[in-house]
Design a protein around this motif. Structure first.
Motif, PDB file in Angstrom:
ATOM      1  N   GLY A   4       0.773  -1.306  -0.083  1.00 32.05           N
ATOM      2  CA  GLY A   4      -0.145   0.127   0.078  1.00 32.05           C
ATOM      3  C   GLY A   4       0.906   1.267  -0.003  1.00 32.05           C
ATOM      4  O   GLY A   4      -0.040   2.403   0.180  1.00 32.05           O
ATOM      5  N   GLU A  39      -7.769 -14.966  -1.696  1.00 30.05           N
ATOM      6  CA  GLU A  39      -8.401 -14.110  -2.738  1.00 30.05           C
ATOM      7  C   GLU A  39      -9.431 -13.131  -2.490  1.00 30.05           C
ATOM      8  O   GLU A  39      -9.586 -12.187  -3.102  1.00 30.05           O
ATOM      9  N   HIS A  41      -9.557 -11.264  -0.231  1.00 31.97           N
ATOM     10  CA  HIS A  41      -8.652 -10.050   0.530  1.00 31.97           C
ATOM     11  C   HIS A  41      -7.444  -9.365  -0.233  1.00 31.97           C
ATOM     12  O   HIS A  41      -6.293  -9.419   0.584  1.00 31.97           O
ATOM     13  N   GLY A  42      -7.482  -9.686  -1.598  1.00 28.99           N
ATOM     14  CA  GLY A  42      -6.444  -9.097  -2.419  1.00 28.99           C
ATOM     15  C   GLY A  42      -5.231 -10.126  -2.232  1.00 28.99           C
ATOM     16  O   GLY A  42      -3.933  -9.894  -2.688  1.00 28.99           O
ATOM     17  N   ASN A  43      -5.331 -11.351  -1.935  1.00 28.57           N
ATOM     18  CA  ASN A  43      -4.296 -12.269  -1.963  1.00 28.57           C
ATOM     19  C   ASN A  43      -3.306 -12.205  -0.900  1.00 28.57           C
ATOM     20  O   ASN A  43      -2.105 -12.751  -1.055  1.00 28.57           O
ATOM     21  N   TRP A  44      -3.193 -11.202   0.010  1.00 25.92           N
ATOM     22  CA  TRP A  44      -2.252 -11.288   0.936  1.00 25.92           C
ATOM     23  C   TRP A  44      -2.772 -12.211   2.063  1.00 25.92           C
ATOM     24  O   TRP A  44      -3.840 -12.611   2.287  1.00 25.92           O
ATOM     25  N   ASP A  49       2.460 -15.208  -0.133  1.00 22.77           N
ATOM     26  CA  ASP A  49       2.613 -14.033   0.367  1.00 22.77           C
ATOM     27  C   ASP A  49       3.699 -14.731   1.765  1.00 22.77           C
ATOM     28  O   ASP A  49       4.615 -14.120   2.059  1.00 22.77           O
TER      29      ASP A  49
END
Length: 115
Positions: A4, A39, A41-44, A49
């Motif tokens: 971010g 996925e 949640h943005g793949n984090w 990760d």
């Protein structure tokens, strides 16, 4: 946070790597989590990760602890749903096997020396 655009600074105000800063501040271990369906949640906190962060920590000589979150989001008793999607009528033994298999697949992906 890094994805971010957040930056990390040491006590001298110098920009530094997040993991290097943790090590400099005396941390000797990190705890990483893995979600069931990252996925959403943005793949984090997915397997990739986890592996990237585990390698960064291991490269600095830090220990790595892994939390397998068997939910789709925070493991908050007030909001967590069933641990794995399942068809109506799935018995407890089948669900337990699914959870164990998921943890085994994730754990085997982590290189020795990272844990």
């Amino acid at each position: 946070m890094e994805a971010g655009g957040d930056k990390f600074y040491n006590a001298r105000g110098e920009e530094t790597d997040c993991f290097a800063l943790m090590k400099q501040l005396g941390l000797t271990a990190i705890r990483l989590r893995v979600w069931v369906n990252p996925e959403a949640h943005g793949n984090w906190c997915d397997k990739e990760d986890l592996l990237a962060k585990a390698r960064r920590a291991a490269d600095l000589g830090m220990d790595v602890m892994v939390n397998f979150h068997y939910s789709d989001w925070w493991a908050d008793p007030g909001t967590v749903g069933p641990h794995h999607p399942r068809e109506p009528g799935t018995d407890r033994r089948t669900l337990q096997g699914s959870v164990l298999l998921g943890a085994r697949v994730q754990a085997r992906a982590i290189p020795l020396g990272c844990l």
